[in-house]
Design a protein around this motif. Sequence first.
Motif: not given
Length: 235
Positions: A208-235
Amino acid sequence: MQTLNFDNQVIWFDESLISQDQAKQAFDAEYWQQKNKIIGSATGRGTTWFVELDTIQAALRHYRRGGLFGKLVEDSYLYFGDEKTRSYQEFELLKVLQTSGVNVPKPIAARVVKSGVTYKADLLSEKIPNAQDLVAILEDQSLSGDTFYAIGVEIAKMHKAQVNHTDLNIHNILIDMNDKVWIIDFDKCDKMAGSHWKTKNLERLKRSFLKEVNKRNIQWQEGDFQELLEGYRSV
């Protein structure tokens, strides 16, 4: 939780958030219009009305089908018992998530209107104040690594409660003015054993991030998802 049964309707409601008399009329948008309590609306498959209760702001949603079948049978579902209806199941799932410490809207009231072998359904849940979904935010600005980390933490808490969000996308993740992360829209979601589905949730979210990058040019990059995964793994 209290239950009302009348005129082929069943209403479940939290008496600490809405009175019995109000719960009986809560699913009629005209009732809120007459009370001058409508504070906004949003359009998706149908109109979601935002209303002002005495204790809380709420979102009133009528369940509608999507896709081609939804054009034929807009808002009716086969009835297999009250506890198998979509509104009851979402109402109960929100209670489970709240108890598990996940930031989700408070369930206020749910309704089923039965007609022979079918039913129609509605849900009244908390409107998260001063919040926007990730799409709206990322169209205007990037988010910090800490925010993506917090998103990952919230998803992990949901997964720890064994709740499978079958439509986890960036429209269903909100950030409020205090940078608090919320997850919404648990229609057709459920508790599930095991862990195989958790990776699929995360993969769906990344798509969904990748879709909206292509569709709306949202300000997001692959490294942001790695930060998300770091938070996910911390729990």
